[in-house]
Design a protein around this motif. Structure first.
Motif, short mmCIF file in Angstrom:
data_model
loop_
_atom_site.label_atom_id
_atom_site.label_comp_id
_atom_site.label_asym_id
_atom_site.label_seq_id
_atom_site.Cartn_x
_atom_site.Cartn_y
_atom_site.Cartn_z
N LEU A 125 54.37 37.11 -3.61
CA LEU A 125 54.10 38.12 -2.59
C LEU A 125 54.77 37.81 -1.25
CD1 LEU A 125 50.31 38.83 -3.22
CD2 LEU A 125 52.15 40.50 -3.39
N GLY A 126 55.19 36.57 -1.08
CA GLY A 126 55.79 36.18 0.19
C GLY A 126 54.77 35.98 1.29
N VAL A 127 53.59 35.45 0.93
CA VAL A 127 52.52 35.24 1.91
C VAL A 127 52.06 33.79 1.85
CG1 VAL A 127 51.81 37.64 1.73
CG2 VAL A 127 50.69 35.92 0.28
N LYS A 128 51.09 33.44 2.70
CA LYS A 128 50.55 32.07 2.74
C LYS A 128 49.53 31.88 1.63
CE LYS A 128 51.03 31.68 7.79
NZ LYS A 128 51.56 33.06 8.03
N ASP A 129 49.44 30.66 1.12
CA ASP A 129 48.50 30.34 0.04
C ASP A 129 47.07 30.72 0.42
OD1 ASP A 129 50.83 29.21 -0.83
OD2 ASP A 129 50.02 27.20 -1.14
N GLU A 130 46.70 30.39 1.66
CA GLU A 130 45.32 30.61 2.09
C GLU A 130 44.98 32.08 2.28
OE1 GLU A 130 47.63 29.23 5.83
OE2 GLU A 130 47.63 28.84 3.66
#
Length: 385
Positions: free
Chosen positions: A57-62
């Motif tokens: 998704l191109g986002v942060k893990d958290e």
């Protein structure tokens, strides 16, 4: 030959997904909350799956919260937002063509005296941005719009919606149901300005019973269930480890091969569309006609026949299609999506959805077209008697 063209309803789990799930059931069966090494090993694998999904998704893990699927993700996003923002306003906006897991939540909130606005769509299934602009005000706390419509494949202008929110200085939380776009389109929730985004595992060759919700960092979301505090308290309960590892495997494949998969699905869809238009008379394509649609969905109305009858005739040839959303296909009412788009009763009655995956082949499409042409001709002859 078998031709499975109902991939928007569900997909066949990939070999990589099945392998990951089998290992979770037979080797990594510990509880990730346990302190011993079996629990710690599973916790590490969940972190890996979260990382795989975040990368796709191109986002942060958290920013990834695991859920039981698209329905729970949509419910958690909507109900969690209105609960967190209840003192900021009571106006919420969605569209008339959303999935039932969104529409029915809005209807429940309408009964609780929230001001609910349902945006209209045109013949192609696209929202009216002018209507949205007129409806946005200081009381608007939530806007929920699906990325790709599950019945006709129309792509909504998500980027334009975010720009409109910014021009209007709106503080509304922007939720997107991306169940039908994840794995079918290349996009980045953060770059599109999306606050909350829902996905489902079984639409992308992952397992059923697993999904995820992207929650923008620092966004306040009230839990809709309470328990042991898993998934940073937003979605408590012992984690569905086989499902999570399966979704992680599916996400890894998406991240590596999405461009190839998009190209193949688009080729298959166009081949069937062009074949239908050239070889079968009295049909219309439902949805966008200007390439503003997903590569995997083709919705066609065949005049003079009932889509459900055609579905069962194709089934006899091991060709599997649908007449709309799997979540509402067993109900007798007409498609709310096609009705909102302004189709006639005859057009709605004759509508059939073909939905593809990267596992489909040209040979399957050609086989499907030949049998489709034969059955449409047969049914029309019967109707004329």
């Amino acid at each position: 030959m078998e031709a499975y063209f109902d991939n928007s309803a569900t997909t066949k789990p990939s070999d990589e997904v099945v392998k990951a799930m089998l290992e979770a059931l037979t080797i990594y069966y510990g509880n990730p909350s346990s302190l011993h090494r079996k629990g710690v090993a599973v916790e590490k694998l969940i972190k890996t799956s979260r990382k795989q999904l975040a990368k796709a998704l191109g986002v942060k893990d958290e920013e990834i919260i695991f859920t039981s699927g698209g329905t729970e993700s949509n419910n958690a996003a909507i109900l969690g937002t209105v609960a967190a923002k209840k003192r900021k306003g009571n106006k919420i906006i969605t569209t008339r063509i959303e999935h039932p897991s969104v529409l029915n939540v809005f209807k429940s909130l309408e009964a609780k005296e929230y001001e609910v606005v349902y945006l209209d769509v045109n013949r192609e299934g696209k929202i009216d941005l002018n209507q949205l602009e007129q409806e946005l005000d200081a009381q608007t706390i939530l806007l929920s719009i699906m990325h790709v419509n599950n019945e006709v494949g129309t792509l909504q202008p998500i980027g334009e919606v975010r720009k409109m929110l910014e021009r209007s200085n709106s503080k509304a939380i922007f939720h997107v149901d991306a169940v039908q776009s994840f794995g079918k389109l290349r996009f980045n929730p953060a770059k599109l300005g999306i606050d909350l985004l829902s996905i489902s595992g079984h639409k992308v060759h992952g397992p059923k019973g697993i999904g995820a919700l992207y929650v923008k960092k620092d966004l306040q979301l009230t839990p809709i269930a309470y328990g042991g505090g898993q998934e940073i308290g937003i979605r408590p309960g012992t984690e569905n480890v086989p499902g999570i590892l399966g979704l992680g495997a599916a996400a890894s494949t998406i991240e590596e091969k999405i461009e190839v998969h998009i190209s193949k699905m688009d080729t298959l869809r166009n081949r069937l569309k062009e074949g239908i238009l050239s070889e079968i008379q009295d049909v219309i394509i439902n949805g966008s006609i200007n390439n503003e649609s997903a590569p995997h969905i083709l919705n066609v109305s065949f005049f003079g026949i009932r889509g459900e009858v055609l579905l069962h005739m194709l089934e006899q040839d091991n060709i599997y299609v649908s007449t709309g959303s799997a979540c509402s296909s067993k109900k007798s009412s007409q498609s709310h999506v096609l009705k909102a788009m302004g189709l006639t009763d005859q057009e709605i009655e004759g509508a059939v959805r073909f939905s593809f995956s990267y596992e489909n082949t040209i040979e399957e499409v050609d086989y499907g077209l030949s049998r489709l042409k034969k059955h449409v001709q047969e049914l029309r002859k019967i109707m004329k008697r």
